[in-house]
Design a protein around this motif. Structure first.
Motif, PDB file in Angstrom:
ATOM      1  N   GLN A   4       7.018  10.372  -5.224  1.00 29.24           N
ATOM      2  CA  GLN A   4       7.991   9.297  -5.388  1.00 29.24           C
ATOM      3  C   GLN A   4       7.621   8.266  -6.454  1.00 29.24           C
ATOM      4  O   GLN A   4       8.370   7.308  -6.646  1.00 29.24           O
ATOM      5  CB  GLN A   4       8.161   8.547  -4.058  1.00 29.24           C
ATOM      6  CG  GLN A   4       8.810   9.347  -2.951  1.00 29.24           C
ATOM      7  CD  GLN A   4       9.054   8.477  -1.727  1.00 29.24           C
ATOM      8  OE1 GLN A   4       8.167   8.258  -0.914  1.00 29.24           O
ATOM      9  NE2 GLN A   4      10.281   7.962  -1.602  1.00 29.24           N
ATOM     10  N   LEU A   5       6.499   8.423  -7.134  1.00 35.82           N
ATOM     11  CA  LEU A   5       6.001   7.359  -8.001  1.00 35.82           C
ATOM     12  C   LEU A   5       7.051   6.885  -8.995  1.00 35.82           C
ATOM     13  O   LEU A   5       7.260   5.672  -9.171  1.00 35.82           O
ATOM     14  CB  LEU A   5       4.736   7.809  -8.739  1.00 35.82           C
ATOM     15  CG  LEU A   5       4.075   6.742  -9.605  1.00 35.82           C
ATOM     16  CD1 LEU A   5       3.556   5.592  -8.739  1.00 35.82           C
ATOM     17  CD2 LEU A   5       2.931   7.341 -10.424  1.00 35.82           C
ATOM     18  N   TYR A  54       0.847  -1.188   0.000  1.00 34.81           N
ATOM     19  CA  TYR A  54       0.000   0.000   0.000  1.00 34.81           C
ATOM     20  C   TYR A  54       0.881   1.235   0.000  1.00 34.81           C
ATOM     21  O   TYR A  54       1.893   1.287   0.724  1.00 34.81           O
ATOM     22  CB  TYR A  54      -0.883  -0.007   1.249  1.00 34.81           C
ATOM     23  CG  TYR A  54      -1.591   1.302   1.514  1.00 34.81           C
ATOM     24  CD1 TYR A  54      -2.875   1.527   1.024  1.00 34.81           C
ATOM     25  CD2 TYR A  54      -0.972   2.313   2.250  1.00 34.81           C
ATOM     26  CE1 TYR A  54      -3.526   2.728   1.270  1.00 34.81           C
ATOM     27  CE2 TYR A  54      -1.622   3.519   2.497  1.00 34.81           C
ATOM     28  CZ  TYR A  54      -2.889   3.724   2.004  1.00 34.81           C
ATOM     29  OH  TYR A  54      -3.533   4.912   2.242  1.00 34.81           O
ATOM     30  N   VAL A  55       0.493   2.257  -0.780  1.00 35.93           N
ATOM     31  CA  VAL A  55       1.217   3.533  -0.769  1.00 35.93           C
ATOM     32  C   VAL A  55       0.197   4.669  -0.814  1.00 35.93           C
ATOM     33  O   VAL A  55      -0.677   4.711  -1.692  1.00 35.93           O
ATOM     34  CB  VAL A  55       2.196   3.666  -1.954  1.00 35.93           C
ATOM     35  CG1 VAL A  55       2.992   4.971  -1.823  1.00 35.93           C
ATOM     36  CG2 VAL A  55       3.152   2.481  -2.015  1.00 35.93           C
ATOM     37  N   ASN A  56       0.313   5.585   0.120  1.00 39.82           N
ATOM     38  CA  ASN A  56      -0.563   6.753   0.209  1.00 39.82           C
ATOM     39  C   ASN A  56      -0.182   7.806  -0.830  1.00 39.82           C
ATOM     40  O   ASN A  56       0.964   7.860  -1.287  1.00 39.82           O
ATOM     41  CB  ASN A  56      -0.452   7.337   1.624  1.00 39.82           C
ATOM     42  CG  ASN A  56      -1.380   8.507   1.881  1.00 39.82           C
ATOM     43  OD1 ASN A  56      -1.146   9.614   1.410  1.00 39.82           O
ATOM     44  ND2 ASN A  56      -2.427   8.254   2.643  1.00 39.82           N
ATOM     45  N   ARG A  57      -1.130   8.658  -1.162  1.00 37.65           N
ATOM     46  CA  ARG A  57      -0.881   9.690  -2.171  1.00 37.65           C
ATOM     47  C   ARG A  57       0.246  10.642  -1.766  1.00 37.65           C
ATOM     48  O   ARG A  57       0.921  11.218  -2.631  1.00 37.65           O
ATOM     49  CB  ARG A  57      -2.148  10.490  -2.441  1.00 37.65           C
ATOM     50  CG  ARG A  57      -2.569  11.434  -1.326  1.00 37.65           C
ATOM     51  CD  ARG A  57      -3.696  12.335  -1.803  1.00 37.65           C
ATOM     52  NE  ARG A  57      -4.191  13.214  -0.762  1.00 37.65           N
ATOM     53  CZ  ARG A  57      -3.638  14.381  -0.439  1.00 37.65           C
ATOM     54  NH1 ARG A  57      -2.547  14.798  -1.065  1.00 37.65           N
ATOM     55  NH2 ARG A  57      -4.156  15.137   0.514  1.00 37.65           N
ATOM     56  N   ASN A  58       0.456  10.836  -0.456  1.00 36.49           N
ATOM     57  CA  ASN A  58       1.546  11.720  -0.031  1.00 36.49           C
ATOM     58  C   ASN A  58       2.883  11.261  -0.592  1.00 36.49           C
ATOM     59  O   ASN A  58       3.751  12.080  -0.924  1.00 36.49           O
ATOM     60  CB  ASN A  58       1.628  11.761   1.501  1.00 36.49           C
ATOM     61  CG  ASN A  58       0.522  12.589   2.116  1.00 36.49           C
ATOM     62  OD1 ASN A  58       0.222  13.673   1.641  1.00 36.49           O
ATOM     63  ND2 ASN A  58      -0.100  12.073   3.164  1.00 36.49           N
ATOM     64  N   GLN A  59       3.043   9.954  -0.680  1.00 34.11           N
ATOM     65  CA  GLN A  59       4.283   9.409  -1.226  1.00 34.11           C
ATOM     66  C   GLN A  59       4.173   9.192  -2.735  1.00 34.11           C
ATOM     67  O   GLN A  59       5.143   9.398  -3.477  1.00 34.11           O
ATOM     68  CB  GLN A  59       4.646   8.108  -0.521  1.00 34.11           C
ATOM     69  CG  GLN A  59       5.105   8.303   0.925  1.00 34.11           C
ATOM     70  CD  GLN A  59       3.997   8.759   1.866  1.00 34.11           C
ATOM     71  OE1 GLN A  59       2.908   8.189   1.864  1.00 34.11           O
ATOM     72  NE2 GLN A  59       4.261   9.777   2.667  1.00 34.11           N
TER      73      GLN A  59
END
Length: 632
Positions: free
Chosen positions: A362-363, A353-358
């Protein structure tokens, strides 16, 4: 020229008329003859259309147009410039059916000023499953800003809609002429006892999201969430209208949303694996391995390391390129490479899981990094959607994930628009009042026939969490959800953990409920996540829903009941003739001596059989039907 007589055997009717005065019209009829869209200019030379379904008006005279500075909406001229018939079948890499028909009639209409200055084109399609229209700017080279959309959908007085303002909100029955806020799409509308209509959008890829508002009238208007700007050839999303005598007919035909998108652009889809997913609530190495062991035992294809594995997701400082467990979520330690290695050894893939903040910062760095680690998929969390910028960003993020062979679930406010046809690595998405919101059976039964028209929905099925029986109906209802709510990536046991997983950390929401090895878990073990066919057997919105889905030779059936007890009959006439089957029925039974109180009965059935059950209020039923020769 009238080609009606010539083309009737080909199931195509197009009345071809150049529009030069208010009484001229263009008529587009679906190949099966059920839908007719009629376009003309009214006495003010405004663009107007209406839609009939099986001879009954479902969309009354409604305006078309775009709110662009300097663009006139009156004194228009319309010219039919192109017609087309399309008849094809396409095979998805996975879906609700093995193949989808794609049959439509199409008319392209050029809209100009009375003096002939081009404004935009209107493209109309009439499919066997519904009608669709969009705006096109085929030769644009200047900056254009659409401030609002003027598209209308006028329905008869007294129509009742199933409304919610936000994707995860409570769904309510609301008279259309009492809607005074923008409501989510697709919007299901009950026109009469035997006629339902759904209005929605498809292929909303680089355009602000549409919602629907009647402003207290019986005419719904397309409200877009922010201006849309472009300086190149451009097309709007499709606006579609579907109809059926039941809401279930509309749901069976919801592949229309896929059909309105471009074909698959991923040449090799062999790396895409639909499947069941369980969430590691421990965020520890040993806990992750315990989940993998459970996944092997119970035919689950993925374990996801969820929120907290790289730190506090809600801070800008958290770094999704590192494994830095959030101490508020877990005591750790989490050796991600070891968990991935162990999963690969056991045949279980790892997602994260990755939150939009990252994601937003960082995508481009984390996608190749995760691929090098051996991660097979991502859940994008708390994504921004709605306006044009973030809609475009989101779909670019889908394309980038495809480049790195990552399957995706998009969580929170994103609803499907059919982009999974073009990029099938986008397997599921939330935009649903799922089990995290503790919906009642009544709410789930509304979700089945409203939100699910748009496509796959990540409902995050619970099972042992206390909220199941306290708020969400019964355990048999939870079994049924895996059939009723389609999701190629199917999250199971959302708040639960295996007995062997450590309990020194609460994980999401402090959840510590334990998965008990009760007999009915065999249904979760056996249920697929993608299908060969679908039959909707009951579709009483908010009251009773039954869906049967086929996978190879097996059928799985889910029934969810609302507040009142009902005598339910399930005819099995969709089974192969002259063939013996075994139906394993899972039902709520207070007398069963397990925590979940689910009874199991095995019956010999065939295509002339009917399964009869009295189902209590807020209960459900799940059935797995196999060839008798295959039954254990």
């Amino acid at each position: 020229m009238n080609t009606k007589k010539l083309l009737r055997p080909l199931l195509l009717i197009l009345t071809l008329t150049f529009i030069s005065c208010s009484n001229s019209e263009i008529k587009v009829e679906s190949p099966d003859g059920n839908y007719t869209l009629v376009f003309n200019l009214n006495e003010k030379s405004e663009a107007i259309y209406h839609v009939d379904y099986k001879g009954t008006g479902i969309i009354e005279a409604s305006k078309l147009g775009l709110g662009i500075d300097g663009l006139p909406t009156e004194g228009l001229k319309a010219t039919l410039v192109e017609t087309k018939m399309h008849n094809a079948i396409w095979k998805p890499p996975y879906g609700t059916k093995t193949e989808y028909p794609e049959k439509y009639s199409e008319a392209l209409v050029k809209i100009t000023t009375d003096s002939g200055e081009p404004l935009y084109n209107l493209r109309f399609r009439a499919y066997d499953e519904g009608i669709a229209l969009r705006y096109e700017f085929p030769e644009n080279k200047e900056k254009v800003t659409i401030e609002k959309e003027l598209t209308e959908f006028s329905v008869k007085q007294g129509a009742i809609a199933y409304t919610t303002r936000v994707s995860q909100g409570v769904i309510e029955k609301t008279p259309v002429d009492e809607i005074k806020e923008s409501m989510e799409r697709p919007l299901l509308i009950n026109l009469s006892d035997s006629l339902y209509v759904a209005i929605g959008e498809a292929a909303q890829i680089n355009y602000s999201r549409m919602k629907l508002n009647s402003y207290g009238s019986h005419t719904l208007q397309a409200d877009i969430e922010g201006e849309v700007t472009f300086d190149h050839p451009f097309v709007s999303p499709w606006r579609f209208v579907m109809a059926g005598k039941t809401a279930g007919e509309i749901l069976e035909n919801n592949y229309l949303v896929l059909n309105l998108n471009e074909p698959n652009k991923i040449a090799d889809t062999s790396w895409m694996k639909p499947g069941k997913v369980i969430r590691d609530l421990t965020l520890t190495t040993e806990g992750g391995k315990a989940y993998i062991d459970f996944a092997v035992k119970h035919n689950i294809q993925y374990v996801i390391e969820s929120a907290g594995w790289y730190g506090n997701e809600f801070t800008k400082e958290a770094d999704a390129s590192t494994v830095t467990v959030d101490p508020e979520r877990s005591t750790g330690p989490l050796d991600m490479p070891e968990v991935i290695r162990y999963g690969k050894e056991q045949g279980v893939d790892i997602m994260v899981y990755v939150n939009r903040n990252q994601l937003e910062k960082q995508l481009d760095d984390i996608l190749p990094l995760y691929r090098s680690w051996g991660i097979k998929g991502i859940k994008y969390g708390f994504v921004r959607t709605g306006d044009q910028y973030w809609t475009n960003w989101m779909h670019e993020a889908v394309r980038k994930a495809a480049d790195h062979e990552m399957v995706l679930s998009i969580h929170d406010d994103y609803r499907p628009v059919g982009y999974s046809r073009t990029y099938p690595n986008l397997m599921t998405m939330e935009g649903i009042r799922g089990d995290e919101e503790s919906p009642s059976n009544e709410q789930t039964l509304m979700t089945m026939f409203t939100r699910m028209i748009a496509g796959a929905g990540d409902n995050t099925v619970c099972y042992f969490a206390p909220r199941v029986t306290e708020k969400m109906g019964s355990h048999a209802s939870q079994l049924a959800k895996t059939v009723c709510l389609y999701s190629p990536l199917l999250w199971l046991y959302w708040y639960d953990r295996p007995e062997t997983a450590t309990l020194d950390s609460g994980g999401a929401g402090g959840a510590k409920s334990i998965i008990k090895e009760v007999p009915e878990l065999e249904f979760f073990d056996n249920v697929p996540t993608v299908w060969d066919d679908i039959k909707v057997l009951h579709s009483e919105v908010g009251e009773l829903g039954t869906i049967a889905r086929k996978s190879k030779n097996d059928w799985f059936i889910g029934t969810i009941n609302g507040q009142s007890a009902k005598d339910v009959s399930l005819p099995l006439d969709f089974l192969d003739d002259d063939t013996a089957y075994i139906a394993t029925v899972y039902f709520d039974d207070p007398s069963v001596d397990t925590e979940t109180k689910v009874g199991i009965e095995r019956l010999e059935v065939n295509s002339t059989s009917s399964i009869q059950r009295k189902i209590a209020g807020n209960n459900g039923m799940a059935i797995h039907i196999t060839y008798k020769t295959d039954a254990k």
